[in-house]
Design a protein around this motif. Structure first.
Motif, PDB file in Angstrom:
ATOM      1  N   LEU A  48       0.830  -1.199   0.000  1.00  0.00           N
ATOM      2  CA  LEU A  48       0.000   0.000   0.000  1.00  0.00           C
ATOM      3  C   LEU A  48       0.870   1.256   0.000  1.00  0.00           C
ATOM      4  O   LEU A  48       0.578   2.210  -0.724  1.00  0.00           O
ATOM      5  CB  LEU A  48      -0.936  -0.002   1.208  1.00  0.00           C
ATOM      6  N   LEU A 104       0.727   4.178  -2.751  1.00  0.00           N
ATOM      7  CA  LEU A 104       0.518   5.587  -2.406  1.00  0.00           C
ATOM      8  C   LEU A 104       1.672   6.451  -2.908  1.00  0.00           C
ATOM      9  O   LEU A 104       1.474   7.603  -3.319  1.00  0.00           O
ATOM     10  CB  LEU A 104       0.367   5.745  -0.894  1.00  0.00           C
ATOM     11  N   PHE A 138      -5.661   3.227  -5.563  1.00  0.00           N
ATOM     12  CA  PHE A 138      -5.811   3.870  -4.256  1.00  0.00           C
ATOM     13  C   PHE A 138      -4.905   5.091  -4.154  1.00  0.00           C
ATOM     14  O   PHE A 138      -5.318   6.164  -3.699  1.00  0.00           O
ATOM     15  CB  PHE A 138      -5.458   2.864  -3.158  1.00  0.00           C
ATOM     16  N   LEU A 197     -13.140   1.121   2.235  1.00  0.00           N
ATOM     17  CA  LEU A 197     -12.912   2.538   1.975  1.00  0.00           C
ATOM     18  C   LEU A 197     -13.042   2.857   0.489  1.00  0.00           C
ATOM     19  O   LEU A 197     -13.585   3.904   0.109  1.00  0.00           O
ATOM     20  CB  LEU A 197     -11.529   2.955   2.474  1.00  0.00           C
ATOM     21  N   GLU A 210     -10.119  -3.349   5.242  1.00  0.00           N
ATOM     22  CA  GLU A 210     -10.511  -1.958   5.466  1.00  0.00           C
ATOM     23  C   GLU A 210     -10.370  -1.131   4.188  1.00  0.00           C
ATOM     24  O   GLU A 210     -11.232  -0.308   3.865  1.00  0.00           O
ATOM     25  CB  GLU A 210      -9.653  -1.345   6.574  1.00  0.00           C
ATOM     26  N   LEU A 211      -9.297  -1.371   3.443  1.00  0.00           N
ATOM     27  CA  LEU A 211      -9.072  -0.603   2.224  1.00  0.00           C
ATOM     28  C   LEU A 211     -10.157  -0.874   1.190  1.00  0.00           C
ATOM     29  O   LEU A 211     -10.571   0.031   0.458  1.00  0.00           O
ATOM     30  CB  LEU A 211      -7.696  -0.936   1.645  1.00  0.00           C
ATOM     31  N   LEU A 247      -5.706   9.198  -3.635  1.00  0.00           N
ATOM     32  CA  LEU A 247      -5.386   9.738  -2.316  1.00  0.00           C
ATOM     33  C   LEU A 247      -4.500  10.968  -2.435  1.00  0.00           C
ATOM     34  O   LEU A 247      -3.493  10.959  -3.134  1.00  0.00           O
ATOM     35  CB  LEU A 247      -4.675   8.680  -1.473  1.00  0.00           C
ATOM     36  N   CYS A 258     -16.718   1.662   8.912  1.00  0.00           N
ATOM     37  CA  CYS A 258     -15.282   1.791   8.644  1.00  0.00           C
ATOM     38  C   CYS A 258     -14.444   1.598   9.908  1.00  0.00           C
ATOM     39  O   CYS A 258     -13.314   1.106   9.838  1.00  0.00           O
ATOM     40  CB  CYS A 258     -14.984   3.160   8.031  1.00  0.00           C
ATOM     41  N   VAL A 300      -7.537   5.914   5.454  1.00  0.00           N
ATOM     42  CA  VAL A 300      -6.425   5.141   4.905  1.00  0.00           C
ATOM     43  C   VAL A 300      -5.236   5.168   5.866  1.00  0.00           C
ATOM     44  O   VAL A 300      -4.617   4.128   6.153  1.00  0.00           O
ATOM     45  CB  VAL A 300      -6.016   5.676   3.524  1.00  0.00           C
TER      46      VAL A 300
END
Length: 468
Positions: free
Chosen positions: A84, A88, A348, A413, A409-410, A352, A189, A431
């Motif tokens: 992740l 990002l 993602f 989201l 969780e991602l 972001l 969440c 995040v």
């Protein structure tokens, strides 16, 4: 010229006459006689540049995810943390800020829809693998305690999330979303736990077969299934804009679940029992399972739930303990984990923007979110576990396990951003919260529960998806 010399020229002459000359005449005819379409431009849009950039973007995503995952494992963290972070880093917050022209060239807007579609397929395959790996025997062996701990680990953060959402300033609430839907989704969440990542952490710390590890995995399984059911209800409410529409979608999901469990599952079990490795029946079985996976995902998406619930449901009904199921998951893991999921992290990253946290004291709101997420998860789980009869140390350990959020969780989201229930600043906060709570699980768990000595017998190696 001698006869042997002529014989040596025969093959080149024949090639010249039958291959080179016709090909040259064909090219000359096209150049001289062919007319351009319309005003001289190509007859249609060329997919060449799009495919070229798409292939480069996929290569960059896979390389970044592999490097980030390897670095995370060296630091004692699950691979999902590094993957992740790498995704990002390829987005506007890092790479785009340092080299905006190169970042936009590597990930142009024209390929974003293709990346998103491939990423969604990767998530669907991943959720199918998670369903296949769900072991209900742990839940049965732990009795009612796993339901108490699992549901408490959801209920307390869910309530805290609703109160947190109600206290947020208006700038963190997206336009066009009602308070009820917004409160429900924020509560959800905060409630998520990551069964696959937890399984990997417990395996690495030699706790998978310990009593507290088995109890944690059972509670995480209960929490995972419950969270996905809640997600179906929340998504149905968001898409239907009324409780009646949500109730109708929930009824349709129940019908789909009954059909999958009562009809499709026995058919797959019989087909798996009658297929030998390497046989044509085994190949047909794999095709049938893939069709079931994709059809279930399409149906749940159509009726107003989400495609990932259908994929998860398809994984749950796969024959348990079957060699055919293990072979199928091994084949799907390669494509899903090493190619498609890195695209999910890149998508993602492209969505972001961490600079949005500077708006109106965003970092203070983020700090409050992280504290609430950690305290309610660990505290709610630990109190329920101790009340159910565990020791204080094991209760704290269970709380730390449930605090792990990971890729689960991602995924939630991403759905929230897609449905418009999370705006960019709040999305960025969640995040960061998911990264922090996942990264703290392993180190804190090692302090609370020392790892026992490795067992002399061989133990099951975790599947690739358990890295997430």
């Amino acid at each position: 010229m001698s006869r042997p010399a002529l014989a040596g020229l025969r093959t080149p002459l024949v090639y010249l006459a039958t291959a080179v000359v016709p090909a040259g005449l064909a090219v000359a005819f096209i150049v001289l006689r062919a007319r351009p379409a319309g005003d001289g431009s190509p007859a249609g849009p060329s997919a060449g540049p799009i495919l070229y950039h798409l292939l480069l973007a996929v290569a960059a995503a896979v390389a970044a995810a592999a490097a980030g995952g390897a670095l995370a494992r060296r630091l004692g963290q699950p691979a999902v943390i590094g993957e992740l972070a790498a995704g990002l880093a390829l987005g506007p917050s890092v790479f785009g800020a340092l080299q905006p022209s190169i970042q936009q060239w590597l990930f142009p807007a024209s390929i974003t829809p293709y990346l998103s579609a491939l990423a969604q397929i990767g998530v669907i395959l991943f959720m199918f693998l998670v369903g296949c790996e769900m072991d209900w025997r742990l839940v049965r062996r732990s009795g009612g305690r796993s339901f108490v701990v699992g549901h408490a680990s959801i209920a307390v953060p869910f309530l805290a999330g609703i109160l947190f959402a109600a206290a947020l300033p208006d700038r963190y609430r997206p336009a066009g979303i009602g308070d009820g839907a917004f409160f429900l989704f924020v509560g959800l969440c905060l409630s998520i736990s990551a069964f696959p990542v937890l399984a990997r952490i417990l395996t690495e710390q030699n706790l998978l077969r310990s009593p507290v590890g088995s109890a944690g995995l059972a509670a995480a399984g209960v929490a995972d299934v419950t969270a996905w059911c809640l997600l179906v209800g929340v998504v149905a409410y968001l898409r239907g804009a009324s409780l009646w529409a949500a109730a109708w979608t929930a009824l349709l999901v129940a019908v789909v679940t009954a059909v999958m469990a009562g009809i499709v599952r026995p058919v797959l079990a019989r087909a798996a029992a009658g297929s030998a490795p390497g046989s044509s029946r085994r190949t047909t079985l794999f095709a049938l399972c893939t069709v079931v996976l994709l059809t279930a995902s399409a149906v749940t998406e159509l009726i107003g739930a989400h495609a990932i619930f259908g994929a998860f449901l398809a994984g749950l009904i796969m024959p348990r303990g079957s060699e055919a199921t293990r072979e199928l998951t091994a084949k799907l893991e390669g494509v899903a984990i090493w190619v498609l999921l890195p695209l999910f992290f890149v998508v993602f990253g492209l969505q972001l923007d961490l600079t949005s946290l500077d708006i109106g004291g965003g970092w203070l709101v983020l700090a409050a979110l992280v504290v609430i997420a950690v305290v309610t998860k660990i505290g709610g789980t630990a109190v329920a576990a101790v009340a159910a009869g565990t020791t204080a140390r094991d209760g704290l350990a269970l709380g730390l396990m449930m605090n792990c959020r990971g890729l689960t969780e991602l995924i939630v989201l991403g759905i929230g951003l897609q449905l418009g229930v999370l705006n960019p600043p709040l999305f960025a906060m969640f995040v960061v919260m998911a990264l922090v709570t996942t990264a703290m699980t392993g180190p804190l768990l090692r302090r609370v529960v020392p790892a026992p000595a490795p067992a002399p017998v061989a133990r099951r190696e975790p599947s690739i998806s358990e890295n997430r």
